[in-house]
Write a protein that holds these residues in place. Sequence first.
Motif, PDB file in Angstrom:
ATOM      1  N   GLU A  70       0.814  -1.219   0.000  1.00 40.95           N
ATOM      2  CA  GLU A  70       0.000   0.000   0.000  1.00 40.95           C
ATOM      3  C   GLU A  70       0.850   1.273   0.000  1.00 40.95           C
ATOM      4  O   GLU A  70       0.387   2.341  -0.390  1.00 40.95           O
ATOM      5  CB  GLU A  70      -0.990   0.015   1.173  1.00 40.95           C
ATOM      6  N   VAL A  71       2.099   1.154   0.433  1.00 41.39           N
ATOM      7  CA  VAL A  71       2.990   2.325   0.440  1.00 41.39           C
ATOM      8  C   VAL A  71       3.166   2.880  -0.984  1.00 41.39           C
ATOM      9  O   VAL A  71       3.290   4.094  -1.176  1.00 41.39           O
ATOM     10  CB  VAL A  71       4.360   1.945   1.058  1.00 41.39           C
ATOM     11  N   PHE A  72       3.136   1.994  -1.975  1.00 44.27           N
ATOM     12  CA  PHE A  72       3.365   2.441  -3.352  1.00 44.27           C
ATOM     13  C   PHE A  72       2.183   3.221  -3.923  1.00 44.27           C
ATOM     14  O   PHE A  72       2.301   3.864  -4.963  1.00 44.27           O
ATOM     15  CB  PHE A  72       3.701   1.242  -4.249  1.00 44.27           C
ATOM     16  N   ASP A  73       1.050   3.143  -3.243  1.00 42.33           N
ATOM     17  CA  ASP A  73      -0.118   3.927  -3.691  1.00 42.33           C
ATOM     18  C   ASP A  73      -0.073   5.352  -3.145  1.00 42.33           C
ATOM     19  O   ASP A  73      -0.859   6.198  -3.547  1.00 42.33           O
ATOM     20  CB  ASP A  73      -1.412   3.222  -3.240  1.00 42.33           C
ATOM     21  N   GLN A  74       0.848   5.604  -2.214  1.00 38.58           N
ATOM     22  CA  GLN A  74       0.841   6.890  -1.509  1.00 38.58           C
ATOM     23  C   GLN A  74       1.691   7.957  -2.183  1.00 38.58           C
ATOM     24  O   GLN A  74       1.663   9.111  -1.798  1.00 38.58           O
ATOM     25  CB  GLN A  74       1.293   6.664  -0.053  1.00 38.58           C
ATOM     26  N   ARG A  82       9.920   3.274   5.275  1.00 37.48           N
ATOM     27  CA  ARG A  82       9.188   2.141   4.687  1.00 37.48           C
ATOM     28  C   ARG A  82       9.993   1.493   3.556  1.00 37.48           C
ATOM     29  O   ARG A  82       9.508   0.575   2.893  1.00 37.48           O
ATOM     30  CB  ARG A  82       7.827   2.606   4.139  1.00 37.48           C
ATOM     31  N   PHE A  83      11.195   1.964   3.318  1.00 43.35           N
ATOM     32  CA  PHE A  83      12.039   1.480   2.219  1.00 43.35           C
ATOM     33  C   PHE A  83      12.555   0.086   2.550  1.00 43.35           C
ATOM     34  O   PHE A  83      13.058  -0.160   3.649  1.00 43.35           O
ATOM     35  CB  PHE A  83      13.211   2.440   2.022  1.00 43.35           C
ATOM     36  N   TYR A  84      12.479  -0.825   1.592  1.00 40.12           N
ATOM     37  CA  TYR A  84      12.830  -2.223   1.862  1.00 40.12           C
ATOM     38  C   TYR A  84      14.303  -2.358   2.268  1.00 40.12           C
ATOM     39  O   TYR A  84      15.127  -1.483   2.002  1.00 40.12           O
ATOM     40  CB  TYR A  84      12.507  -3.101   0.652  1.00 40.12           C
ATOM     41  N   ASN A 313     -11.712   3.576 -11.999  1.00 38.18           N
ATOM     42  CA  ASN A 313     -10.497   4.390 -11.987  1.00 38.18           C
ATOM     43  C   ASN A 313      -9.318   3.563 -11.503  1.00 38.18           C
ATOM     44  O   ASN A 313      -9.376   2.947 -10.440  1.00 38.18           O
ATOM     45  CB  ASN A 313     -10.680   5.611 -11.077  1.00 38.18           C
ATOM     46  N   LEU A 314      -8.280   3.554 -12.307  1.00 38.69           N
ATOM     47  CA  LEU A 314      -7.071   2.805 -11.981  1.00 38.69           C
ATOM     48  C   LEU A 314      -5.910   3.765 -11.807  1.00 38.69           C
ATOM     49  O   LEU A 314      -5.823   4.781 -12.488  1.00 38.69           O
ATOM     50  CB  LEU A 314      -6.729   1.826 -13.115  1.00 38.69           C
ATOM     51  N   ARG A 315      -5.033   3.435 -10.893  1.00 36.83           N
ATOM     52  CA  ARG A 315      -3.785   4.191 -10.785  1.00 36.83           C
ATOM     53  C   ARG A 315      -2.682   3.252 -10.323  1.00 36.83           C
ATOM     54  O   ARG A 315      -2.945   2.175  -9.764  1.00 36.83           O
ATOM     55  CB  ARG A 315      -3.921   5.387  -9.843  1.00 36.83           C
ATOM     56  N   GLY A 316      -1.462   3.704 -10.560  1.00 37.71           N
ATOM     57  CA  GLY A 316      -0.335   2.870 -10.161  1.00 37.71           C
ATOM     58  C   GLY A 316       0.976   3.554 -10.442  1.00 37.71           C
ATOM     59  O   GLY A 316       1.035   4.771 -10.654  1.00 37.71           O
ATOM     60  N   ILE A 317       2.034   2.734 -10.403  1.00 37.49           N
ATOM     61  CA  ILE A 317       3.378   3.258 -10.649  1.00 37.49           C
ATOM     62  C   ILE A 317       4.038   2.428 -11.747  1.00 37.49           C
ATOM     63  O   ILE A 317       3.783   1.235 -11.892  1.00 37.49           O
ATOM     64  CB  ILE A 317       4.263   3.205  -9.382  1.00 37.49           C
ATOM     65  N   ALA A 318       4.874   3.100 -12.527  1.00 35.38           N
ATOM     66  CA  ALA A 318       5.628   2.427 -13.587  1.00 35.38           C
ATOM     67  C   ALA A 318       7.051   2.946 -13.551  1.00 35.38           C
ATOM     68  O   ALA A 318       7.324   4.034 -13.038  1.00 35.38           O
ATOM     69  CB  ALA A 318       4.997   2.704 -14.940  1.00 35.38           C
ATOM     70  N   PHE A 319       7.943   2.147 -14.074  1.00 31.16           N
ATOM     71  CA  PHE A 319       9.301   2.643 -14.323  1.00 31.16           C
ATOM     72  C   PHE A 319       9.855   1.940 -15.547  1.00 31.16           C
ATOM     73  O   PHE A 319       9.461   0.819 -15.874  1.00 31.16           O
ATOM     74  CB  PHE A 319      10.219   2.514 -13.104  1.00 31.16           C
TER      75      PHE A 319
ATOM     76  N   LEU B   9      -4.938  11.419   4.871  1.00 28.18           N
ATOM     77  CA  LEU B   9      -4.397  12.767   4.713  1.00 28.18           C
ATOM     78  C   LEU B   9      -3.120  12.953   5.512  1.00 28.18           C
ATOM     79  O   LEU B   9      -2.165  13.569   5.065  1.00 28.18           O
ATOM     80  CB  LEU B   9      -5.429  13.806   5.156  1.00 28.18           C
ATOM     81  N   ALA B  10      -3.122  12.379   6.712  1.00 24.60           N
ATOM     82  CA  ALA B  10      -1.927  12.500   7.550  1.00 24.60           C
ATOM     83  C   ALA B  10      -0.753  11.786   6.902  1.00 24.60           C
ATOM     84  O   ALA B  10       0.381  12.252   6.932  1.00 24.60           O
ATOM     85  CB  ALA B  10      -2.198  11.918   8.931  1.00 24.60           C
ATOM     86  N   LEU B  11      -1.016  10.647   6.279  1.00 20.27           N
ATOM     87  CA  LEU B  11       0.053   9.938   5.578  1.00 20.27           C
ATOM     88  C   LEU B  11       0.607  10.800   4.462  1.00 20.27           C
ATOM     89  O   LEU B  11       1.805  10.880   4.251  1.00 20.27           O
ATOM     90  CB  LEU B  11      -0.480   8.619   5.002  1.00 20.27           C
TER      91      LEU B  11
END
Lengths: 405, 113
Positions: A70-74, A82-84, A313-319, B9-11
Amino acid sequence: MNHRALSRRAVLAGLGFGSLGAAAPAWAAGSVKLPLPGGPDARDLTTAFPGKGSMILQRTRPPLLETPFEVFDQGVFTPNDRFYVRWHWASIPTEVDAPSFRLKIHGHVEKELSLSLDDIVRLPQFEIAAVNQCSGNSRGLFEPRVSGAQWANGAMGNALWTGVRLKDVLDRAGVKAGAVQVRFNGLDEPVVADAPDFKKSLDLDHARDGEVMIAYAMNGEQLPLLNGFPLRLVVPGWYSTYWVKMLSDIEVLDHADEQFWTKTAYRIPATPGANVRPGETGYATVPINRMVPRSLLTNVMADASVRTGAPLNLRGIAFGGDCGVRTVEVSPDGGQSWLAAALGKDEGTYSFRRFEASLPALVAGRHELKVRCTNTKGVAQPLEPTWNPNGFMRSVAETTPVVAS
Amino acid sequence: MPTMILPRLALAALFAVPLAGGAALASEAMRFKSVSVELPQSDRTFPGGHEAEAINNNCLACHSAGMVLTQPKRSRTEWSATVNKMIHIYKAPIDDTDVPAIVDYLASMRPQP
């Protein structure tokens, strides 16, 4: 932030909030299920590691800590806490004295250097956003399954790295003619004395390309010890095995590095995408190197229930891997049709890039969503999974099954 | 875990901190704070009593048990190759006489969290 978290944990420990059942360690803080085919898929969450918030515990010693998905959605930058975390050997210094720390540069150079952190900070500053991804990120998703750390998709992170170009440091030492490779070593050591110390080497031209750097900060703060305080090599676009942590020793070599971790470990099939058939033998291998493109949905998880009658609605991360992101496409029907996603702010060639798309309303029933990144070199994620016995370089366009009702 | 219950929001606000810090770095010299930490140790052993004695006696000096216990099911041949790699490449000081018991344990292990 981290210090507050630490003291908060200390208080909780002091109050005896520890025991959560026989199977869990005293400091477990909940658990997660990872999407590992056939399992075992349950893992404890832990907040017991210094400088770290809630992390997925893959191994206590030496630590393997996975970033909860879930961190990657933020956001596109992964917070330091939170970094591995991934270490090879358990002898990790738990104290690093900043004033007395020295980075040594030696070997095939005109002048050996021993640089303090202040010496390094006085060199021209360089910053780059770059994804750090374990070679075996997503290994646990391989089918057939392979041994090793059973990571889901959280053995990666993206940070803004601040430090100095490796080239500038090498130039100060003066690389002699005939140099071939540059070898990097950190303060960690094997538990057993004659076991191979973890070192990695890069070709000289790569080491001097002006992007490979020595980072003293990530996301604007000094590195957490578990991510390599005080210095870490950053090799943009390359897998994390080269990003040596607690970097303390740089040796310029006049010959190719023959030691275990560069020559023998971390090899991949010399085939497109490092892809071979399970059981296949006799193929040539090369050291793992450049990353390949990936994209991941971050707001819809596998087997999610979604509504009919409304756009999804979709969202995510790419590289892009070793270059930028050209396009990201999403498919509502298992890859038969594709829709271009909108790309978010470009934070740099090697960074995560946010994407968003709105799928037309799905009819009731089961659907397979897919997402695919094509990088700026024109390399697209394959629609079929690649496989190799070490579980390296997962790159398939991921499938997310959902049920619309 | 307090972070888990923070509202979204806090996050987001927490998350903005690193970028602001990054911007500040360019204009002021980095100052380093020495680090001294304790790393958690695992007191977990391989379950199974007598049959786990060899693996508990030989393997836990270098690594904790958790990652081993969460491997997918593997054959005796595959586990034997892993144990040999630990001995010959990573120099694990394992008694030759304990090797069969370790491989037996691993090959019959029911993967568990």
